[in-house]
Design an enzyme around this catalytic site. Structure first.
Site, PDB file in Angstrom:
ATOM      1  CD  GLN A 185      -3.175   0.591   0.602  1.00  0.00           C
ATOM      2  OE1 GLN A 185      -3.153  -0.265  -0.263  1.00  0.00           O
ATOM      3  NE2 GLN A 185      -4.256   1.241   0.889  1.00  0.00           N
ATOM      4  CG  PHE A 186       1.853   3.490  -3.702  1.00  0.00           C
ATOM      5  CD1 PHE A 186       1.657   4.843  -3.931  1.00  0.00           C
ATOM      6  CD2 PHE A 186       1.154   2.564  -4.464  1.00  0.00           C
ATOM      7  CE1 PHE A 186       0.767   5.274  -4.910  1.00  0.00           C
ATOM      8  CE2 PHE A 186       0.268   2.987  -5.447  1.00  0.00           C
ATOM      9  CZ  PHE A 186       0.074   4.344  -5.667  1.00  0.00           C
ATOM     10  CB  THR A 187      -2.174   5.166  -1.014  1.00  0.00           C
ATOM     11  OG1 THR A 187      -2.744   4.043  -0.347  1.00  0.00           O
ATOM     12  CG2 THR A 187      -2.301   4.999  -2.519  1.00  0.00           C
TER      13      THR A 187
END
Length: 152
Positions: A80-82
């Site tokens: 989950q880069f967000t």
């Protein structure tokens, strides 16, 4: 910057990619994991160990006293880069703190391996960079964030 993880206690969770269920668990933890360029093997080990030992499941007296290991629960890990959204300027988040795929993929795969080692069984996963639909029943709700640099 630091590795960042969101831990959600669930009674069930799944991840679907192109209408195919890729990973699915019952009782356990859904982990949203974000990685940076600075993450080390020590960060990964510390978080994997912390997640598996986190006492956030209820015991017979309804006190949060048991770990995912104690309840023989499962893990579902989603990259989950967000989690690194910078929202200070304008309305379009910037993700410059997140590790690029070339760095993040090996970190993600190593993190999953360390979790499997710590838990003593297979861990369910999504697929790095895919368009994933994540469904979960958050139990409690219990949602905890852990940053790798907060261990001092």
């Amino acid at each position: 910057y630091l590795m960042r993880i969101v831990v959600q206690r669930v009674t069930q969770a799944s991840v679907t990619i192109e209408n195919q269920v890729k990973g699915e668990i019952g009782l356990g933890l859904l982990l949203l994991a974000g990685f940076t360029n600075d993450d080390t093997e020590e960060d990964l080990k510390w978080i994997a160990s912390k997640v598996v030992q986190l006492r956030i499941f209820s015991d017979a007296d309804d006190k949060m006293n048991l770990s995912v290991q104690d309840v023989q629960g499962d893990l579902l890990v989603i990259s989950q880069f967000t989690l690194y959204a910078l929202t200070k300027k304008g309305n379009r988040p910037s993700y410059i703190q997140a590790a690029p795929p070339a760095v993040a993929i090996p970190l993600y795969e190593r993190f999953v391996a360390l979790l499997e080692e710590a838990l003593g069984k297979k861990v369910q996963t999504g697929e790095f960079g895919a368009d994933m639909k994540v469904a979960l029943l958050n139990d409690g709700p219990v949602t905890i964030t852990i940053d790798s640099k907060n261990r001092e």
